[in-house]
Design an enzyme around this catalytic site. Sequence first.
Site, mmCIF file in Angstrom:
data_model
loop_
_atom_site.group_PDB
_atom_site.id
_atom_site.type_symbol
_atom_site.label_atom_id
_atom_site.label_comp_id
_atom_site.label_asym_id
_atom_site.label_seq_id
_atom_site.Cartn_x
_atom_site.Cartn_y
_atom_site.Cartn_z
ATOM 1 N N SER A 56 0.862 -1.190 0.000
ATOM 2 C CA SER A 56 0.000 0.000 0.000
ATOM 3 C C SER A 56 0.897 1.238 0.000
ATOM 4 O O SER A 56 2.110 1.135 0.238
ATOM 5 C CB SER A 56 -0.888 0.002 1.248
ATOM 6 O OG SER A 56 -0.070 0.150 2.401
ATOM 7 N N ASP A 93 -1.080 -1.469 -4.050
ATOM 8 C CA ASP A 93 -2.447 -1.611 -3.561
ATOM 9 C C ASP A 93 -3.025 -0.203 -3.328
ATOM 10 O O ASP A 93 -2.388 0.631 -2.672
ATOM 11 C CB ASP A 93 -2.365 -2.390 -2.228
ATOM 12 C CG ASP A 93 -3.713 -2.875 -1.749
ATOM 13 O OD1 ASP A 93 -4.635 -3.002 -2.568
ATOM 14 O OD2 ASP A 93 -3.816 -3.164 -0.527
ATOM 15 N N GLU A 147 -11.178 0.045 -9.937
ATOM 16 C CA GLU A 147 -12.228 -0.333 -8.983
ATOM 17 C C GLU A 147 -13.536 0.402 -9.279
ATOM 18 O O GLU A 147 -13.549 1.596 -9.549
ATOM 19 C CB GLU A 147 -11.779 -0.039 -7.533
ATOM 20 C CG GLU A 147 -12.883 -0.351 -6.513
ATOM 21 C CD GLU A 147 -12.389 -0.528 -5.075
ATOM 22 O OE1 GLU A 147 -11.195 -0.779 -4.869
ATOM 23 O OE2 GLU A 147 -13.225 -0.409 -4.171
ATOM 24 N N HIS A 191 -12.724 -3.772 4.302
ATOM 25 C CA HIS A 191 -11.358 -3.764 4.827
ATOM 26 C C HIS A 191 -11.328 -3.848 6.359
ATOM 27 O O HIS A 191 -12.258 -3.400 7.023
ATOM 28 C CB HIS A 191 -10.634 -2.480 4.408
ATOM 29 C CG HIS A 191 -10.347 -2.423 2.933
ATOM 30 N ND1 HIS A 191 -10.827 -1.441 2.110
ATOM 31 C CD2 HIS A 191 -9.620 -3.241 2.139
ATOM 32 C CE1 HIS A 191 -10.402 -1.650 0.870
ATOM 33 N NE2 HIS A 191 -9.684 -2.738 0.860
ATOM 34 N N GLY A 192 -10.246 -4.408 6.881
ATOM 35 C CA GLY A 192 -10.019 -4.365 8.324
ATOM 36 C C GLY A 192 -10.473 -5.624 9.057
ATOM 37 O O GLY A 192 -10.871 -6.608 8.447
ATOM 38 N N HIS A 234 -11.253 -7.238 -2.761
ATOM 39 C CA HIS A 234 -10.504 -6.654 -1.639
ATOM 40 C C HIS A 234 -11.194 -7.088 -0.339
ATOM 41 O O HIS A 234 -12.250 -7.726 -0.361
ATOM 42 C CB HIS A 234 -10.537 -5.127 -1.736
ATOM 43 C CG HIS A 234 -9.576 -4.587 -2.742
ATOM 44 N ND1 HIS A 234 -8.529 -3.779 -2.404
ATOM 45 C CD2 HIS A 234 -9.502 -4.761 -4.079
ATOM 46 C CE1 HIS A 234 -7.848 -3.467 -3.492
ATOM 47 N NE2 HIS A 234 -8.424 -4.052 -4.529
ATOM 48 N N ASN A 277 -7.529 -10.299 -1.934
ATOM 49 C CA ASN A 277 -6.613 -9.490 -1.119
ATOM 50 C C ASN A 277 -6.734 -9.819 0.362
ATOM 51 O O ASN A 277 -7.843 -9.778 0.917
ATOM 52 C CB ASN A 277 -6.965 -8.012 -1.277
ATOM 53 C CG ASN A 277 -6.554 -7.448 -2.618
ATOM 54 O OD1 ASN A 277 -6.200 -8.173 -3.529
ATOM 55 N ND2 ASN A 277 -6.599 -6.136 -2.729
ATOM 56 N N ILE A 278 -5.583 -10.087 0.970
ATOM 57 C CA ILE A 278 -5.580 -10.455 2.387
ATOM 58 C C ILE A 278 -4.448 -9.720 3.101
ATOM 59 O O ILE A 278 -3.273 -9.913 2.777
ATOM 60 C CB ILE A 278 -5.426 -11.989 2.531
ATOM 61 C CG1 ILE A 278 -6.668 -12.667 1.936
ATOM 62 C CG2 ILE A 278 -5.229 -12.382 4.000
ATOM 63 C CD1 ILE A 278 -6.532 -14.144 1.708
HETATM 64 P P1 13P Z 1 -8.377 -7.208 4.624
HETATM 65 O O1 13P Z 1 -8.385 -6.032 5.546
HETATM 66 O O2 13P Z 1 -9.674 -7.944 4.663
HETATM 67 O O3 13P Z 1 -7.226 -8.106 4.838
HETATM 68 O O4 13P Z 1 -8.263 -6.634 3.140
HETATM 69 C C1 13P Z 1 -7.016 -6.258 2.616
HETATM 70 C C2 13P Z 1 -7.141 -5.596 1.297
HETATM 71 O O5 13P Z 1 -8.184 -5.598 0.660
HETATM 72 C C3 13P Z 1 -5.964 -4.940 0.740
HETATM 73 O O6 13P Z 1 -6.282 -4.146 -0.347
#
Ligand code: 13P
Length: 332
Positions: A56, A93, A147, A191-192, A234, A277-278
């Site tokens: 990122s 990212d 996106e 996310h998160g 994502h 994405n993880i």
């Molecule tokens: P997570 O927060 O679910 O791991 O997602 C990460 C992500 O989408 C990175 O772009």
Amino acid sequence: MTSYKELGLVNTKELFKKAVSGGYALPAYNFNNMEQMQSIIQACVETKSPVILQVSSGARKYANQNILKNMARGAVEYAHELGYDIPIVLHLDHGDSFELCKDCIETGFSSVMIDGSHLSYDENVALTKKVCEFAHSQKDYVTVEGELGVLAGVEDDVSSEHSHYTQPSEVIDFVGKTKVDSLAISIGTSHGRAKFKPEQCTRDANGILIPPPLRFDILEEIEKKIPGFPIVLHGSSSVPIEYVHMIEKYGGKLTDSVGIPEEQLRKAAKSAVCKINIDSDGRLAMTALVRKVLVEKPDEFDPRKWLGPARDELKKLYSHKNQNVLGSAGQA
Ligand code: 13P
């Protein structure tokens, strides 16, 4: 100016083609330090999985662009040393500007995301198109992820209170006008580590939060509009409850944690979703093990003694994902 090929990296073009036709998804694991990178490469070499190493803009600031570039080169050499040359992508990212994407492309990234999802539709098209024109005109073609739709949640510099689903009616126009190589969509991931508010969830008999299901109907509509086009998810951490419990047992506090269940990701990976994405799951695993070791061994002060077990746990986590969730094991 460094081309990704000089670093031994590949773009996502062929990998996505194979993943879509093979019914699996590539792991896109975020990293910003050596232990994370080592564990990702160990896991992917052992499971013979291609991998997307994802950075990122926050990670780039944290680790320094030159160091990251050389870590990616190191990752390629490390895989070779471990005995199996897996395809490795270095991906930006959530790029938020043309300048950032250009800078990454010129310093060895083989793939970038331009995230214009917070802009108006027309502005998103214009920005994404500009990045694609630049990325695709490089001597070595750099792939671009765009996106449509907005994910909720918080991740580094990216945060959104509200989400809205991708509108299938927009995807043909967006892909046609921008020439993106892949499209991130919003179908209910987030996310998160606290992906949903408790009031959006139900609870099982043990009081564990059960999230609302992903909108596979939207995914299917999108696939009908752009058959075989590479789709990206994502916000796809599962937030394993064992790590949350371990973190809380050793002094942390992660109220109302909830992720995306693995069976839903398994189902998505079999569709045109070819990149998952993880990030958060890796953060949880690492934090859980570091807390455990430091609490159980209060006299320990050698960072290798608490980062080492965290690295081993990360490797287990990534191997599990490749083998049992994404289906990428054996595809390198
Ligand atoms: P997570 O927060 O679910 O791991 O997602 C990460 C992500 O989408 C990175 O772009």
